[in-house]
Scaffold this active site. Structure first.
Site, short mmCIF file in Angstrom:
data_model
loop_
_atom_site.label_atom_id
_atom_site.label_comp_id
_atom_site.label_asym_id
_atom_site.label_seq_id
_atom_site.Cartn_x
_atom_site.Cartn_y
_atom_site.Cartn_z
CD GLU A 85 10.06 1.89 10.39
OE1 GLU A 85 9.85 2.87 9.66
OE2 GLU A 85 9.92 0.71 9.98
CE1 TYR A 138 1.13 -0.22 4.41
CE2 TYR A 138 0.16 1.97 4.30
CZ TYR A 138 0.95 1.04 4.95
OH TYR A 138 1.56 1.37 6.14
NE ARG A 180 -6.41 -19.11 3.96
CZ ARG A 180 -5.50 -19.96 4.44
NH1 ARG A 180 -5.50 -21.22 4.04
NH2 ARG A 180 -4.60 -19.56 5.31
CG LEU A 230 8.36 2.56 4.70
CD1 LEU A 230 8.05 1.33 3.85
CD2 LEU A 230 7.09 3.34 4.95
CE LYS A 276 3.33 3.39 3.28
NZ LYS A 276 3.42 3.28 4.72
N1 PDD Z 1 3.01 5.33 7.32
N2 PDD Z 1 7.64 3.95 8.84
C1 PDD Z 1 6.49 3.27 8.84
C2 PDD Z 1 6.43 1.95 9.52
C3 PDD Z 1 5.35 3.81 8.21
O1 PDD Z 1 4.20 3.11 8.19
C4 PDD Z 1 5.44 5.09 7.58
C5 PDD Z 1 4.27 5.71 6.88
C6 PDD Z 1 6.67 5.76 7.62
C7 PDD Z 1 6.86 7.10 6.96
O2 PDD Z 1 6.79 6.99 5.55
P1 PDD Z 1 6.37 8.24 4.64
O3 PDD Z 1 7.28 9.37 5.04
O4 PDD Z 1 6.63 7.77 3.27
O5 PDD Z 1 4.92 8.54 4.90
C8 PDD Z 1 7.75 5.16 8.24
C9 PDD Z 1 1.83 5.76 6.62
C10 PDD Z 1 1.61 7.22 6.71
C11 PDD Z 1 0.65 4.92 7.10
O6 PDD Z 1 0.84 3.73 7.24
O7 PDD Z 1 -0.45 5.47 7.30
#
Ligand code: PDD
Length: 290
Positions: free
Chosen positions: A181, A35, A103, A205, A149
């Site tokens: 993170e 996503y 499945r 990420l 992601k």
């Molecule tokens: N999340 N680390 C993780 C685990 C994340 O899920 C996200 C983003 C980030 C930051 O990534 P970016 O700067 O590209 O938004 C770091 C999104 C916003 C979410 O899952 O809603």
């Protein structure tokens, strides 16, 4: 929070109320998909190229072949905005799963990926951008491919829920004390004028806002050290902040019982918040007190 009525599925636009998921959908049954969340300011995508690039990287990593190229995907995202006449601050959530099939863990032979994207309003949260947020530490119990992601967000959901139950905004994750993170954002520590953050390895990420932060720091001649810090280092930090598409650059003023620096958003954090507003062409600026 309003959801806009026209949704992108595959390469068609449909009304959200006409949409139904088949029961045997690999995203639902296996979390077999990826996503993106892209921020929107006044009807314009922010860091769109970075997000589309990452979407294709994630898809490749889990062997999903997106049936059209990045240019077409970008065009469809723009059409989604136009069809909804979106003019507000918001976000697009998009998800691509391997598809619908009986499945079975093994990939189905011939399957078309399911693609969905929809818009939601998301006003900027002035209060927390101004005052900063509290955080809680949690063990990072995720897998070894956090650069993808992926839809599998259960550890992230549980960590964020624990944060919420402890009146905190975010959970700072660590592996044996080494900070990776947060549950849905990247995290940074400032010490003696330098910014530290976990290197962009498989364990985090690679945030699109993190890439922008890198750019802002370079322009300001502030060193960015891509070295992981320890949870105990936070006791001696001057400032901390986190970044994500929904949170922007957000001051962190507390971790567990430890107050960060003097307990107020720091100077470098403010410089980055201002740079973010400029880069995202935000006209109603919040960050004035530098
Ligand atoms: N999340 N680390 C993780 C685990 C994340 O899920 C996200 C983003 C980030 C930051 O990534 P970016 O700067 O590209 O938004 C770091 C999104 C916003 C979410 O899952 O809603």
């Amino acid at each position: 929070m309003s959801v806009y009525s026209t949704i992108l599925t595959q390469s068609e636009f449909v009304d959200k109320d006409s949409l139904s998921y088949p029961f045997e959908e690999r995203g639902l049954q296996f979390g077999d998909g990826i996503y993106e969340v892209i921020r929107i300011y006044k009807g314009e995508y922010y860091l769109l190229t970075e997000h589309v690039d990452r979407l294709y990287r994630s898809a490749e990593a889990i062997k999903i072949k997106i049936p059209y190229n990045k240019e077409k995907m970008t065009e469809l995202l723009h059409q989604l905005m136009e069809k909804n006449n979106m003019k507000n601050d918001g976000k697009v959530y998009m998800q691509i799963t391997r598809g619908s099939a009986p499945r079975d863990h093994i990939f189905p032979h011939e399957v078309t990926p399911n693609i969905y994207a929809y818009l939601q309003d998301l006003p900027r949260n002035e209060k927390i951008l101004e005052n900063g947020v509290k955080t809680i530490s949690q063990r990072d119990v995720r897998w070894e491919n956090c650069y993808i992601k992926s839809l599998n967000l259960l550890p992230n959901v549980l960590a964020k829920q624990t944060a919420k139950e402890n009146n905190c905004y975010e959970a700072i994750l660590h592996r044996d004390g080494v900070v990776t993170e947060c549950s849905s954002s990247n995290i940074y520590l400032v010490k003696d004028g330098k910014v530290y953050t976990h290197p962009a390895t498989n364990n985090i990420l690679h945030g699109c806002v993190r890439m922008a932060v890198e750019r802002f720091l370079k322009a300001e001649n502030i060193p960015l050290i891509e070295e992981a810090f320890h949870i105990e280092d936070i006791q001696h930090a001057d400032e901390m902040f986190l970044s994500s598409s929904t949170s922007e650059v957000l001051p962190v003023i507390q971790l567990d019982n430890v107050v960060v620096g003097n307990g107020e958003p720091g100077k470098i954090t403010r410089i980055l918040q201002r740079a973010y507003e400029q880069d995202a062409k935000i006209t109603d600026k919040l960050i004035t007190n530098l």
